[in-house]
Design a protein around this motif. Structure first.
Motif, PDB file in Angstrom:
ATOM      1  N   GLY A 114       0.797  -1.218   0.000  1.00 26.38           N
ATOM      2  CA  GLY A 114       0.000   0.000   0.000  1.00 26.38           C
ATOM      3  C   GLY A 114       0.834   1.274   0.000  1.00 26.38           C
ATOM      4  N   ASP A 115       2.147   1.129  -0.130  1.00 25.74           N
ATOM      5  CA  ASP A 115       3.028   2.297  -0.157  1.00 25.74           C
ATOM      6  C   ASP A 115       3.082   2.887  -1.564  1.00 25.74           C
ATOM      7  OD1 ASP A 115       3.713   1.963   2.533  1.00 25.74           O
ATOM      8  OD2 ASP A 115       5.330   0.565   2.023  1.00 25.74           O
ATOM      9  N   LEU A 116       3.221   4.204  -1.651  1.00 22.66           N
ATOM     10  CA  LEU A 116       3.370   4.861  -2.944  1.00 22.66           C
ATOM     11  C   LEU A 116       4.700   4.478  -3.562  1.00 22.66           C
ATOM     12  CD1 LEU A 116       1.968   8.356  -1.985  1.00 22.66           C
ATOM     13  CD2 LEU A 116       0.947   6.778  -3.624  1.00 22.66           C
ATOM     14  N   THR A 117       4.664   4.117  -4.850  1.00 22.51           N
ATOM     15  CA  THR A 117       5.874   3.722  -5.568  1.00 22.51           C
ATOM     16  C   THR A 117       5.828   4.297  -6.979  1.00 22.51           C
ATOM     17  OG1 THR A 117       4.854   1.684  -6.356  1.00 22.51           O
ATOM     18  CG2 THR A 117       6.100   1.547  -4.303  1.00 22.51           C
ATOM     19  N   ALA A 118       6.935   4.137  -7.712  1.00 21.76           N
ATOM     20  CA  ALA A 118       7.010   4.624  -9.091  1.00 21.76           C
ATOM     21  C   ALA A 118       6.209   3.735 -10.035  1.00 21.76           C
ATOM     22  CB  ALA A 118       8.464   4.692  -9.540  1.00 21.76           C
ATOM     23  N   ALA A 119       6.002   2.488  -9.679  1.00 22.41           N
ATOM     24  CA  ALA A 119       5.232   1.556 -10.513  1.00 22.41           C
ATOM     25  C   ALA A 119       4.494   0.595  -9.587  1.00 22.41           C
ATOM     26  CB  ALA A 119       6.167   0.792 -11.436  1.00 22.41           C
ATOM     27  N   GLY A 120       3.462   0.026 -10.111  1.00 18.90           N
ATOM     28  CA  GLY A 120       2.655  -0.898  -9.319  1.00 18.90           C
ATOM     29  C   GLY A 120       1.209  -0.805  -9.747  1.00 18.90           C
ATOM     30  N   THR A 121       0.305  -0.860  -8.789  1.00 14.20           N
ATOM     31  CA  THR A 121      -1.129  -0.782  -9.069  1.00 14.20           C
ATOM     32  C   THR A 121      -1.582   0.665  -8.952  1.00 14.20           C
ATOM     33  OG1 THR A 121      -1.407  -2.980  -8.104  1.00 14.20           O
ATOM     34  CG2 THR A 121      -3.393  -1.644  -8.387  1.00 14.20           C
ATOM     35  N   ALA A 122      -2.260   1.149  -9.995  1.00 19.66           N
ATOM     36  CA  ALA A 122      -2.753   2.534  -9.986  1.00 19.66           C
ATOM     37  C   ALA A 122      -3.794   2.705  -8.885  1.00 19.66           C
ATOM     38  CB  ALA A 122      -3.346   2.902 -11.332  1.00 19.66           C
ATOM     39  N   ASP A 123      -3.676   3.778  -8.132  1.00 17.16           N
ATOM     40  CA  ASP A 123      -4.624   4.110  -7.066  1.00 17.16           C
ATOM     41  C   ASP A 123      -5.562   5.192  -7.594  1.00 17.16           C
ATOM     42  OD1 ASP A 123      -5.996   4.981  -4.837  1.00 17.16           O
ATOM     43  OD2 ASP A 123      -4.230   5.103  -3.555  1.00 17.16           O
ATOM     44  N   ASN A 124      -6.832   4.852  -7.769  1.00 17.32           N
ATOM     45  CA  ASN A 124      -7.805   5.814  -8.306  1.00 17.32           C
ATOM     46  C   ASN A 124      -8.112   6.945  -7.328  1.00 17.32           C
ATOM     47  OD1 ASN A 124      -8.065   4.519 -10.759  1.00 17.32           O
ATOM     48  ND2 ASN A 124      -9.660   3.155  -9.996  1.00 17.32           N
ATOM     49  N   ASN A 125      -7.718   6.797  -6.086  1.00 15.28           N
ATOM     50  CA  ASN A 125      -7.962   7.827  -5.082  1.00 15.28           C
ATOM     51  C   ASN A 125      -6.694   8.604  -4.717  1.00 15.28           C
ATOM     52  OD1 ASN A 125     -10.801   7.657  -4.543  1.00 15.28           O
ATOM     53  ND2 ASN A 125     -10.376   5.596  -3.788  1.00 15.28           N
ATOM     54  N   ALA A 126      -5.712   8.582  -5.609  1.00 22.59           N
ATOM     55  CA  ALA A 126      -4.475   9.345  -5.393  1.00 22.59           C
ATOM     56  C   ALA A 126      -3.940   9.802  -6.744  1.00 22.59           C
ATOM     57  CB  ALA A 126      -3.440   8.492  -4.672  1.00 22.59           C
ATOM     58  N   ARG A 127      -3.266  10.946  -6.747  1.00 22.93           N
ATOM     59  CA  ARG A 127      -2.651  11.481  -7.959  1.00 22.93           C
ATOM     60  C   ARG A 127      -1.297  12.081  -7.585  1.00 22.93           C
ATOM     61  NH1 ARG A 127      -6.374   9.126  -9.714  1.00 22.93           N
ATOM     62  NH2 ARG A 127      -7.915   9.772 -11.248  1.00 22.93           N
ATOM     63  N   ARG A 128      -0.364  11.958  -8.520  1.00 21.73           N
ATOM     64  CA  ARG A 128       0.942  12.622  -8.384  1.00 21.73           C
ATOM     65  C   ARG A 128       0.860  13.909  -9.208  1.00 21.73           C
ATOM     66  NH1 ARG A 128       5.605  11.963 -11.675  1.00 21.73           N
ATOM     67  NH2 ARG A 128       4.527  10.192 -12.578  1.00 21.73           N
ATOM     68  N   ILE A 129       1.057  15.028  -8.558  1.00 20.49           N
ATOM     69  CA  ILE A 129       0.941  16.339  -9.198  1.00 20.49           C
ATOM     70  C   ILE A 129       2.343  16.926  -9.342  1.00 20.49           C
ATOM     71  CG2 ILE A 129      -0.079  18.651  -9.043  1.00 20.49           C
ATOM     72  CD1 ILE A 129      -2.203  16.451  -9.054  1.00 20.49           C
ATOM     73  N   THR A 130       2.688  17.344 -10.554  1.00 26.29           N
ATOM     74  CA  THR A 130       3.964  18.019 -10.802  1.00 26.29           C
ATOM     75  C   THR A 130       3.670  19.452 -11.213  1.00 26.29           C
ATOM     76  OG1 THR A 130       4.938  15.944 -11.557  1.00 26.29           O
ATOM     77  CG2 THR A 130       6.120  17.966 -12.108  1.00 26.29           C
ATOM     78  N   VAL A 131       4.237  20.389 -10.484  1.00 24.20           N
ATOM     79  CA  VAL A 131       4.093  21.812 -10.793  1.00 24.20           C
ATOM     80  C   VAL A 131       5.454  22.298 -11.282  1.00 24.20           C
ATOM     81  CG1 VAL A 131       3.481  24.095  -9.924  1.00 24.20           C
ATOM     82  CG2 VAL A 131       2.390  22.058  -8.950  1.00 24.20           C
ATOM     83  N   THR A 132       5.489  22.857 -12.490  1.00 19.82           N
ATOM     84  CA  THR A 132       6.723  23.378 -13.061  1.00 19.82           C
ATOM     85  C   THR A 132       6.522  24.833 -13.437  1.00 19.82           C
ATOM     86  OG1 THR A 132       7.278  21.204 -13.958  1.00 19.82           O
ATOM     87  CG2 THR A 132       8.453  23.086 -14.883  1.00 19.82           C
ATOM     88  N   VAL A 133       7.415  25.679 -12.991  1.00 24.20           N
ATOM     89  CA  VAL A 133       7.384  27.103 -13.337  1.00 24.20           C
ATOM     90  C   VAL A 133       8.626  27.381 -14.180  1.00 24.20           C
ATOM     91  CG1 VAL A 133       7.399  29.462 -12.463  1.00 24.20           C
ATOM     92  CG2 VAL A 133       6.148  27.678 -11.225  1.00 24.20           C
TER      93      VAL A 133
END
Length: 157
Positions: A114-133
């Motif tokens: 259940g830990d966040l990783t770079a690959a694995g099972t997609a979690d529909n209740n979580a998103r990785r957000i990248t903000v670039t300026v």
């Protein structure tokens, strides 16, 4: 007579030393102002990236399904303040006529624990957000600052 000749040489040498010092001082002042401007832009970009992350948290708090889950994975979004609230749009928009703040929403993955990783099972209740300026620096090259956060459907709406 020879003293006057030596005096003239001493004056010329002194003038050359003073002129050299002034030229060097001018170069130092120019470089300091250049570095000061670049540091100011870096600091502003950092604040804008942090603001972008906070806006995404606010959008999450105002409704996961309406404001986060409906965003297309991998799409570039830009924040726009409109009608008293933040909107995510696909139309690029500059901030202060200098910075471009891009937000990309990606899937978040979890491992068997259940830990966040770079690959694995997609979690529909979580998103990785990248903000670039990004912005054009004083040399005309593009500079950028980025940060990543994870958002979860905290309120399970």
């Amino acid at each position: 007579m020879t003293n006057r000749g030596f005096l003239m040489i001493e004056i010329l040498i002194s003038a050359a030393i003073i002129a050299s010092a002034l030229v060097a001082l001018t170069g130092v002042i120019y470089k300091l102002s250049y570095l000061s401007g670049d540091n100011l832009r870096r600091a502003q970009a950092g604040f804008l990236a942090t603001e972008g992350a906070e806006v995404m948290r606010l959008r999450r708090d105002n409704g996961w399904n309406a404001n986060i889950a409906n965003l297309t994975i991998g799409q570039n979004y830009y924040l726009l303040w409109q009608s008293g609230q933040w909107q995510a749009t696909t139309t690029p928009a500059k901030v202060d006529n200098l910075f471009i703040r891009e937000i990309v929403v990606n899937s978040a993955y979890r491992d068997a624990n259940g830990d966040l990783t770079a690959a694995g099972t997609a979690d529909n209740n979580a998103r990785r957000i990248t903000v670039t300026v990004s912005w054009l620096n004083s040399t005309g090259a593009t500079s950028s600052r980025s940060l990543q956060i994870y958002l979860t459907n905290l309120f399970a709406d």
